[in-house]
Design an enzyme around this catalytic site. Structure first.
Site, short mmCIF file in Angstrom:
data_model
loop_
_atom_site.label_atom_id
_atom_site.label_comp_id
_atom_site.label_asym_id
_atom_site.label_seq_id
_atom_site.Cartn_x
_atom_site.Cartn_y
_atom_site.Cartn_z
N GLU A 1 0.83 -1.22 0.00
CA GLU A 1 0.00 0.00 0.00
C GLU A 1 0.86 1.26 0.00
O GLU A 1 1.67 1.47 0.90
CB GLU A 1 -0.91 -0.02 1.24
CG GLU A 1 -1.89 1.14 1.27
CD GLU A 1 -2.84 1.08 2.47
OE1 GLU A 1 -3.05 -0.01 3.03
OE2 GLU A 1 -3.34 2.15 2.84
N LYS B 1 -6.77 -1.20 11.79
CA LYS B 1 -6.22 -1.60 10.50
C LYS B 1 -5.01 -0.74 10.18
O LYS B 1 -3.98 -1.22 9.69
CB LYS B 1 -7.29 -1.46 9.41
CG LYS B 1 -6.89 -2.00 8.05
CD LYS B 1 -6.13 -1.01 7.19
CE LYS B 1 -5.79 -1.61 5.85
NZ LYS B 1 -4.99 -0.72 5.01
N ASP C 1 5.01 -14.66 11.17
CA ASP C 1 3.70 -15.11 10.71
C ASP C 1 2.66 -14.01 10.96
O ASP C 1 2.15 -13.87 12.07
CB ASP C 1 3.36 -16.40 11.49
CG ASP C 1 2.04 -17.00 11.09
OD1 ASP C 1 1.23 -16.32 10.44
OD2 ASP C 1 1.81 -18.17 11.44
N HIS D 1 -2.31 10.62 0.93
CA HIS D 1 -2.44 9.27 0.37
C HIS D 1 -2.45 9.32 -1.15
O HIS D 1 -1.74 8.56 -1.81
CB HIS D 1 -3.73 8.64 0.90
CG HIS D 1 -3.91 7.24 0.45
ND1 HIS D 1 -3.19 6.21 1.00
CD2 HIS D 1 -4.68 6.70 -0.52
CE1 HIS D 1 -3.53 5.08 0.39
NE2 HIS D 1 -4.43 5.37 -0.54
#
Ligand code: MEV
Length: 438
Positions: free
Chosen positions: A85, A279, A295, A392
């Site tokens: 991202e 998130k 992991d 962004h």
């Protein structure tokens, strides 16, 4: 209707590619070429990657980037980050730079306890099972001696074995709840091996246990597996600085701090917002977890369960203003390793760990938590000031231009053009068309 393909795993890599290209793609020639294009030019390196998983056809690239200028517990770090991202790495770097003159990040490990369980069913009297487990417990320790000897030498191993009665939730359900210290290893293999040995010992000993023999009820093992929920393997990361009417090199402005605290309070009280808020934290955590060969699915599962530990999903971060002092902190469970698993197999994870000065698992927990806190700081800072899209979309500009097939010189001109303008898909398309017309 397709019939299942037989013996696929036995085919060579080339045969598998041919099969996929022929059976699953519209243009087999291009598909084959594309898969081969992503092979490493060094066959030895490629073999290493082929052998990580099964049925490997090619490599799937993700960018490996770094975010510099992190001051963590007084030491200087550059964080390796693997993520697709745009703007995440830039945001981390910006947050690191922001906190550098304000004292940097403080991070501390609150606990390193890992968990594993043997799940069993028993329909006899609870006391009978309890006394059986009490009788066999020394044997559980004894039978795992060979498995635990190395770990014990270094101060780790099995910490505790407790029988838990879960019959209120599920008829006949008990569990052997076991805790472990796995030091620098994430410990999944170690824990699962110990648990499977516990299960074998229980099954063996139950055969000869007198009261089971007489009464007929024998505990039945259902499964033995570690838990990715590790609420006592937790790390805390924190930043703090004075609050002043106007922002300075070492403080934040009152207006900013107040809006920031409000934003965190909203995430604490509202699950819809909390999920997105967290998130953003995981953008930082996952990127470093992936770069260091850990992991990330285990970390994700454990972190979100922790975020819901009070019964409702909530923010992982907290922020306060007290006595003109702004504090912002994160507490997360992180079961990480710096030895074993992919950490010693993937050449880039080895390099990532070297960039981090070859940390212990505890140090890596601290660094990863800081990555999460920095990311959350950067996101909230944008959200309560300029809005998220400005930064962004600027970072996303190159992706848009690549999607639209812009040439290098068109990209240069449009990056320049959008320097002081709002980026949107429509605006970029229009800009590109305009250049091409000229
Ligand atoms: C985007 O990947 C993450 C954010 O949505 C996080 C947040 O809203 O706090 C920006």
């Amino acid at each position: 209707m397709h019939t299942p393909v037989e013996g696929f795993s036995k085919l060579t890599k080339e045969e598998k590619i041919q099969w996929i290209a022929d059976n699953c793609t519209k243009d087999p020639k291009s598909a084959k070429k594309l898969l081969q294009q992503y092979w490493n030019t060094d066959p030895k390196v490629q073999k290493t990657h082929d052998e990580f998983i099964e049925n490997t056809l090619s490599n799937y690239y993700l960018p490996f980037a770094v975010a510099p200028n992190f001051l963590i517990n007084g030491s200087w770090y550059t964080l390796p980050m693997v993520i697709e991202e745009s703007s995440v790495v830039a945001a981390a770097s910006k947050a690191a730079k922001f906190w550098f003159p304000r004292g940097g990040f403080k991070s501390s490990v609150l606990g390193t306890e890992k968990v594993g369980q043997v799940h069993l069913m028993f329909h006899g009297k609870k006391e009978e099972l309890s006394s059986f487990i009490a009788t066999v417990t020394p044997k559980l320790w004894e039978d795992t001696q060979t498995l635990t000897a190395n770990m014990q030498k270094r101060g780790g191993g099995i910490k505790n074995i407790v029988l838990k009665d879960k019959t209120q939730k599920l008829k006949g359900y008990y569990q052997l709840h076991c805790t472990f210290e796995t030091l620098d290893a994430m410990g999944a293999n170690f824990i699962n091996s110990c648990l499977e040995q516990f299960a074998k010992t229980i099954e063996r000993e139950a055969q000869d246990y007198l009261s089971f023999k007489n009464g007929g009820n024998i505990p039945e093992i259902v499964m033995s597996i570690l838990s990715n929920y590790v609420p006592n393997c937790v790390v805390r990361a924190e930043v703090a600085c004075p609050v002043r009417e106007e922002k300075s090199e070492t403080s934040v402005s009152r207006r900013f701090a107040e809006r920031f605290v409000q934003a965190v309070s909203i995430a604490q009280s509202e699950p819809y917002r909390a999920v997105t808020h967290n998130k953003g934290i995981m953008n930082g955590i996952d990127a470093v977890v992936l770069a260091t060969g850990n992991d990330f699915r285990a970390v994700e599962a454990g972190v979100h369960a922790y975020a819901a530990k009070e019964g409702e999903y909530s923010s992982l971060t907290n922020a306060t203003i007290e006595d003109d002092h702004f504090r912002f902190w994160l507490e997360v469970p992180l079961a990480l390793g710096t030895v074993g698993g992919l950490t010693s197999l993937h050449p880039l994870t080895k390099l990532a760990l070297e960039i981090l000065q070859n940390p212990s698992a505890r140090e890596l927990m601290q660094i990863v938590a800081v990555a999460g806190l920095a990311q959350n700081f950067a996101a909230i800072r944008s959200l309560v000031t300029t809005g998220i899209q400005k930064g962004h979309m600027k970072m996303h500009l190159l992706n848009l231009l690549n999607q639209m097939g812009a040439t290098e010189s068109e990209k240069r001109r449009l990056v320049d053009h959008f320097n002081d303008k709002t980026v949107s898909t429509a605006a970029v398309k229009e800009g590109l068309e305009l250049i091409r017309k000229q």
